[in-house]
Design an enzyme around this catalytic site. Structure first.
Site, PDB file in Angstrom:
ATOM      1  N   PRO A  57     -11.995   0.823   3.890  1.00 43.52           N
ATOM      2  CA  PRO A  57     -12.612  -0.169   4.403  1.00 43.52           C
ATOM      3  C   PRO A  57     -12.095  -1.445   4.715  1.00 43.52           C
ATOM      4  O   PRO A  57     -12.275  -2.277   3.892  1.00 43.52           O
ATOM      5  CB  PRO A  57     -13.758  -0.200   2.840  1.00 43.52           C
ATOM      6  CG  PRO A  57     -12.750   0.224   1.975  1.00 43.52           C
ATOM      7  CD  PRO A  57     -11.924   1.153   2.637  1.00 43.52           C
ATOM      8  N   CYS A  58     -11.291  -1.417   5.692  1.00 45.42           N
ATOM      9  CA  CYS A  58     -10.525  -2.739   6.280  1.00 45.42           C
ATOM     10  C   CYS A  58     -11.776  -3.822   6.725  1.00 45.42           C
ATOM     11  O   CYS A  58     -11.581  -4.888   6.799  1.00 45.42           O
ATOM     12  CB  CYS A  58      -9.515  -2.517   7.084  1.00 45.42           C
ATOM     13  SG  CYS A  58     -10.109  -1.552   8.616  1.00 45.42           S
TER      14      CYS A  58
END
Length: 205
Positions: free
Chosen positions: A174-175
């Site tokens: 989850p950047c």
């Protein structure tokens, strides 16, 4: 003369239109036989999502790539062929679990992914950052500076930004939960609309 007629008959059969069901059956047979013979190094499929079609690709080690349409799926597959292996086949069955978890995530039924990942497309510091990104919980955000501190390199803020921008597994790793220090979005491999949509999805849960 009979030889010519036979040749024409073969050409007629080969050029006849094939219905979608037959093509699907032939592809499933090709998929099964190629995998049984260990001829597939990368399996891929494309799934629908609220942020557009997502390309999912996996090696024997795990999910290796998630790609947005804006990245160009053909270009992504070519890059995988160049960097990993040219033995690539559309094989949706190999991606069933990944596709299901993606659906569950977008349907507010999953907050963390439980998939084996192949992080071999990233090296060194970038891979280190990407390994730590899942530690940012669902619905939470961190700044690039906070992530730099998390990985033990508080001065490497710009390098963290690069690691997020080149993340080969967006959504799953989850950047999108990493923002600039002032709270603005920063960049995103899938575009800012997709990043906003993911953050809003999690905030609404």
């Amino acid at each position: 003369m009979s030889g010519t007629r036979s040749h024409d008959d073969v050409l007629s059969v080969l050029s006849a239109p094939v219905d979608a069901g037959t093509l699907a059956r032939l592809h499933r047979r090709l998929e099964a036989e190629a995998q049984a013979a260990a001829l597939v190094d990368i399996a891929y499929t494309v799934v629908d999502s609220p942020v557009g079609p997502l390309l999912l690709a996996a090696t024997d080690r795990g999910l290796v790539r998630v790609a947005f349409a804006v990245e160009g799926h053909d270009q992504v597959l070519q890059a995988l062929a160049d960097k990993v292996s040219p033995r690539i086949l559309r094989a949706p069955g190999r991606l069933d679990t990944a596709a299901r978890e993606i659906d569950e995530y977008f349907d507010h039924r999953r907050r963390a992914f439980d998939l084996p990942l192949d992080l071999s497309l990233s090296k060194g510091f970038r891979q280190l950052v990407q390994q730590h990104l899942p530690e940012i919980g669902y619905g939470q955000t961190r700044s690039y500076r906070q992530v730099a501190e998390l990985v033990g390199s508080p001065k490497a803020v710009r390098a963290v930004g690069t690691a997020c921008a080149t993340n080969p597994l967006p959504v799953v790793v989850p950047c999108h939960r990493v923002l600039r220090t002032d709270g603005t979005l920063g960049g995103y491999i899938g575009g800012l609309e997709a990043k906003t949509a993911l953050l809003e999805l999690e905030a609404a849960a």
